[in-house]
Design a protein around this motif. Structure first.
Motif, short mmCIF file in Angstrom:
data_model
loop_
_atom_site.label_atom_id
_atom_site.label_comp_id
_atom_site.label_asym_id
_atom_site.label_seq_id
_atom_site.Cartn_x
_atom_site.Cartn_y
_atom_site.Cartn_z
N GLU A 266 0.96 -1.29 0.03
CA GLU A 266 0.13 -0.09 -0.06
C GLU A 266 0.76 1.44 0.01
O GLU A 266 0.69 2.20 -0.96
N ALA A 267 1.93 1.29 0.85
CA ALA A 267 2.66 2.52 0.86
C ALA A 267 3.60 2.88 -0.35
O ALA A 267 3.50 3.83 -0.92
N VAL A 268 3.99 1.62 -0.85
CA VAL A 268 4.79 1.79 -2.37
C VAL A 268 3.88 2.41 -3.17
O VAL A 268 4.17 3.26 -3.92
N MET A 269 2.77 1.79 -3.46
CA MET A 269 1.66 2.17 -4.59
C MET A 269 1.21 3.52 -4.20
O MET A 269 0.70 4.02 -5.10
N LYS A 270 1.37 4.25 -3.05
CA LYS A 270 1.01 5.42 -2.87
C LYS A 270 2.06 6.42 -2.87
O LYS A 270 2.09 7.74 -2.92
N GLY A 271 3.29 5.91 -3.34
CA GLY A 271 4.48 6.75 -3.69
C GLY A 271 5.41 6.98 -2.55
O GLY A 271 6.32 7.65 -2.83
N GLN A 272 5.12 6.12 -1.45
CA GLN A 272 5.97 6.40 -0.33
C GLN A 272 7.36 5.14 -0.28
O GLN A 272 7.32 4.11 -0.76
N ASP A 273 8.47 5.97 0.03
CA ASP A 273 9.72 5.00 0.18
C ASP A 273 9.39 4.18 1.53
O ASP A 273 8.63 4.40 2.41
N CYS A 274 10.20 3.05 1.54
CA CYS A 274 9.80 2.03 2.21
C CYS A 274 11.20 1.08 2.79
O CYS A 274 12.10 1.24 2.07
N LEU A 275 11.39 1.06 4.09
CA LEU A 275 12.54 -0.10 4.47
C LEU A 275 11.70 -1.49 4.95
O LEU A 275 11.06 -1.10 6.07
N PRO B 60 11.63 7.04 -16.52
CA PRO B 60 11.80 6.67 -15.04
C PRO B 60 11.14 5.53 -14.74
O PRO B 60 9.75 5.29 -15.34
N PRO B 61 11.47 4.63 -13.75
CA PRO B 61 10.53 3.83 -13.28
C PRO B 61 9.55 3.91 -12.19
O PRO B 61 9.55 4.82 -11.86
N ASN B 62 8.63 3.15 -12.05
CA ASN B 62 7.57 3.29 -11.34
C ASN B 62 8.06 3.05 -9.68
O ASN B 62 7.29 3.42 -8.92
N LEU B 63 9.10 2.19 -9.79
CA LEU B 63 9.42 2.20 -8.14
C LEU B 63 11.11 1.65 -8.58
O LEU B 63 11.43 1.11 -9.44
N VAL B 64 11.62 1.99 -7.39
CA VAL B 64 13.31 1.45 -7.21
C VAL B 64 13.36 0.56 -6.27
O VAL B 64 12.86 0.94 -4.86
N ALA B 65 13.95 -0.93 -6.35
CA ALA B 65 13.74 -1.58 -5.25
C ALA B 65 15.28 -1.89 -4.93
O ALA B 65 15.76 -2.50 -5.91
N ILE B 66 15.73 -1.81 -3.66
CA ILE B 66 17.15 -2.31 -3.54
C ILE B 66 16.81 -3.81 -2.51
O ILE B 66 16.70 -3.71 -1.38
N ASP B 67 17.31 -4.66 -3.37
CA ASP B 67 17.40 -6.07 -2.45
C ASP B 67 18.61 -6.40 -1.95
O ASP B 67 19.51 -5.51 -2.24
N GLU B 68 18.81 -6.95 -0.64
CA GLU B 68 20.01 -7.26 -0.20
C GLU B 68 20.31 -6.12 0.49
O GLU B 68 21.69 -5.60 0.32
N ALA B 69 19.51 -5.01 1.08
CA ALA B 69 19.82 -3.51 1.26
C ALA B 69 20.92 -3.49 2.39
O ALA B 69 21.72 -2.45 2.68
N LEU C 249 21.03 7.56 -6.39
CA LEU C 249 19.73 7.33 -7.31
C LEU C 249 18.67 8.22 -7.33
O LEU C 249 18.06 8.61 -8.20
N LYS C 250 18.38 8.77 -5.84
CA LYS C 250 17.46 9.63 -5.55
C LYS C 250 17.70 10.88 -6.58
O LYS C 250 16.57 11.74 -7.14
N GLN C 251 18.56 11.23 -6.98
CA GLN C 251 18.93 12.43 -8.05
C GLN C 251 18.46 12.17 -9.53
O GLN C 251 17.66 13.09 -9.89
N TYR C 252 18.56 10.88 -9.96
CA TYR C 252 18.12 10.34 -11.17
C TYR C 252 16.54 10.09 -11.07
O TYR C 252 15.74 10.38 -12.16
N PHE C 253 15.95 9.71 -10.08
CA PHE C 253 14.56 9.21 -10.02
C PHE C 253 13.69 9.94 -8.93
O PHE C 253 13.43 9.28 -7.86
N PRO C 254 13.98 11.42 -8.76
CA PRO C 254 13.29 11.99 -7.67
C PRO C 254 11.73 11.70 -7.25
O PRO C 254 11.49 11.77 -6.34
N ARG C 255 10.90 11.30 -8.40
CA ARG C 255 9.65 10.76 -8.29
C ARG C 255 9.28 9.37 -7.74
O ARG C 255 8.03 9.16 -7.64
N SER C 256 10.22 8.54 -8.13
CA SER C 256 9.92 7.17 -7.82
C SER C 256 10.13 6.73 -6.61
O SER C 256 11.09 7.19 -5.85
N PRO C 257 9.25 5.88 -6.12
CA PRO C 257 9.14 5.30 -4.44
C PRO C 257 10.45 4.48 -4.45
O PRO C 257 10.69 3.78 -5.59
N PHE C 258 11.25 4.73 -3.40
CA PHE C 258 12.39 3.67 -3.21
C PHE C 258 11.86 2.52 -2.27
O PHE C 258 11.37 2.81 -1.10
#
Length: 601
Positions: free
Chosen positions: A27-36, A131-140, A160-169
């Protein structure tokens, strides 16, 4: 929950409901929020980015550290009808250009990229055009100096945030203590992230520790008891990997070796054979297995003690990813600790060595613990637990204490009489009255202590001697060929002035625990039907040249045996059967189930 995500879960992946934590993260990712997101292995971390990637318009970038992980994830997604691809060093320029063109034309939903490839400026400039709809960092955890597997390639990902400022991470890992978690947030520049930490508990894994007496014989007994089930045996050196593999092969077990000293072709051949169930046992250094998504690994053996609880947790977590009962067995001897300390001290980075020493201290606490293993493990990760789990060696068979003064005096007297000039094995040879050439040449067969321990086994006395080392009554002198020496603390016990309580030696522990539990475990499904479905799965997998679990994992086959579907609608009720897999494999498995059931009509 938004219907697109739930629909994707059901139709693509074949699951009717989300696991704990998945829904909130998605839900958080689909609303555009970053997640850990911190979730244990096997809890469905991948779905937390795969479902938003599929449900949202556009495509997702997934940063992944290993080629094997990318290939595995892409193969599984393709089997479920999802357009996925990877970019790494195995592809030439033209192949990579073709994939990027497909991404640009909306023909790929999920793109896996190695960190060193992703961070090339020209490559980033090109991706920034779509730009991607999201950026996932696996094995963070690899980005953090506090993480157990720090990787310099990950250190640049904060750009990466500089290149994809609108994509949730979304940053994901199975193993991160609080310091590592904060480091991940800071280094990736996550903005007000949804921070989800799931339970680190893997209740389906039984944790067992055995004292390392005759490790090759112990490994043979473990593997034999597993009846051709898939397993991993971890060793700390290439030499030990070769030694264990050779031993198992000579004893007619289907085992393969994996370490950095082998050629890429040899490693890939071994890994493929294991993934396809042509080989049951993979004997490997710890480099093997990160990102390997084989769900039906039934046991993991640590031939040597790991360097941290994070390593132990991650490596044992490769067992039972499908949620079925599995075992994690640690073989441990005191000398292993000295070997690990020496390896840590070779690190030129003193700060890093200090961190690793601290982490190893915690691992030793787990190994020496006489309280529930799972309790120690979970408390380390900050998940408060004060009750035993009922599914580890300590809970199932608590250590029995006894008056060990006489046994201790026998061991210490023998060490004293032979001049404190021998290691464990020779001390016990004298103690048990061995008639060897060395004993005779040194005249130790004439000592008063010769043979005073012959009524007990070699393993029994090894356990007693090790306990005396742990208690500080003996020390191992690594400057003198690891000979055993008495310490000042030993004096009052040698004289009999103080009582001494020891733990009853635990020998053949894994087999005894398994025997004791056998009556308590009732079959949950039809084992004969399961075996037939497993053979069908292997046949189909060989025809398509894919690992069997790409078709269906063991948990899905177990559920199929319970549901025993006789129609397409019933087959869709089986966990892990989505519409694409129903179309592709469903009819073959329906026919096998119906054929089996017809025998009882």
């Amino acid at each position: 929950m938004s219907s697109p995500a739930l629909n994707t879960l059901n139709t693509v992946f074949g699951y009717s409901e989300f696991r704990p934590g998945q829904q909130q993260v998605i839900e958080a990712v689909m609303k555009g929020q970053d997640c850990l997101t911190i979730m244990p292995t096997g809890s469905g971390k991948s779905l937390c980015y795969q479902i938003p990637a599929i449900s949202l318009a556009g495509y997702a970038i997934v940063v992944s550290p290993l080629i094997a992980l990318m290939q595995d994830q892409v193969a599984q997604l393709e089997a479920q009808g999802v357009a996925a691809a990877f970019l790494n060093s195995t592809l030439d320029y033209q192949q990579q250009d073709d994939i990027l063109s497909q991404v640009n034309h909306h023909q790929i939903k999920i793109l896996y990229v190695a960190p060193e490839k992703l961070m090339q400026p020209a490559f980033l400039d090109r991706l920034a055009q779509f730009p991607p709809n999201l950026v996932a960092i696996d094995e963070a955890h690899c980005i953090s100096q506090w993480g157990h597997d720090f990787r310099p390639d990950y250190a640049q990902l904060g750009l990466l945030k500089q290149y994809f400022p609108r994509s949730p991470f979304i940053a994901l890992t199975a193993t991160a203590d609080s310091a590592t978690q904060q480091d991940i947030i800071q280094l990736l520049k996550l903005v007000n992230p949804h921070h989800y930490v799931g339970s680190f508990d893997r209740p389906n894994i039984r944790y067992i520790q055995q004292e390392k007496f005759r490790p090759l014989n112990q490994v043979e007994a473990i593997v034999k008891s597993k009846n051709n089930q898939a397993g991993i045996i971890y060793c700390t050196s290439r030499k030990r990997v070769e030694e264990v593999t050779d031993y198992l092969q000579r004893h007619n077990f289907a085992a393969a070796a994996y370490h950095a000293g082998l050629s890429l072709e040899q490693r890939e051949t071994a890994q493929t054979a294991w993934l396809k169930d042509d080989v049951q046992i993979m004997v490997a250094t710890v480099a093997f297995g990160m990102g390997i998504n084989k769900p039906d690994v039934r046991f993991v053996v640590h031939y040597d003690i790991p360097r941290s609880i994070e390593n132990f947790y991650q490596e044992t977590g490769r067992a039972g990813r499908d949620g079925l009962d599995s075992e994690a067995i640690l073989l441990y001897e005191y000398a292993d600790a000295d070997r690990v300390r020496w390896l840590i001290e070779q690190n030129q980075n003193l700060e890093r060595a200090q961190i690793e020493n601290h982490k190893f201290d915690s691992m030793l606490s787990l190994a020496h613990s006489e309280t529930c293993r799972r309790m120690v493990l979970l408390n380390y990760f900050g998940e408060g637990r004060n009750q035993g789990c009922g599914n580890c060696d300590i809970c199932i068979d608590p250590p029995k204490k006894y008056d060990g003064l006489v046994d201790a005096q026998k061991v210490m007297s023998t060490i004293y009489r032979i001049g404190q000039n021998a290691g464990f094995n020779y001390v016990i040879e004298v103690l048990r009255g061995a008639n060897t050439q060395r004993v005779r040449e040194l005249g130790h067969n004439a000592l008063s202590v010769y043979g005073i321990g012959k009524s007990k086994s070699h393993e029994y006395w090894i356990s007693i001697a090790r306990q005396l080392v742990h208690l500080g009554l003996l020390r191992i002198d690594i400057t003198d060929n690891a000979h055993l020496k008495l310490t000042e603390l030993a004096r009052p016990y040698l004289r009999g002035d103080m009582p001494l309580e020891l733990a009853q030696p635990r020998i053949n522990q894994s087999q005894e625990i398994a025997k004791g539990q056998k009556d308590k475990i009732k079959p949950k499904h039809d084992k004969r039907l399961f075996e037939r479905l497993r053979q069908l799965r292997k046949q189909l997998a060989d025809e398509q040249d894919v690992p069997p679990y790409i078709i269906f994992n063991d948990a899905t086959l177990v559920d199929m045996c319970i549901v025993q579907p006789q129609s397409e609608q019933q087959m869709l009720l089986v966990s892990g059967v989505g519409k694409r897999k129903l179309e592709k494999y469903g009819h073959a498995f329906l026919a096998e189930v119906n054929n089996y059931l017809s025998r009882f009509d």
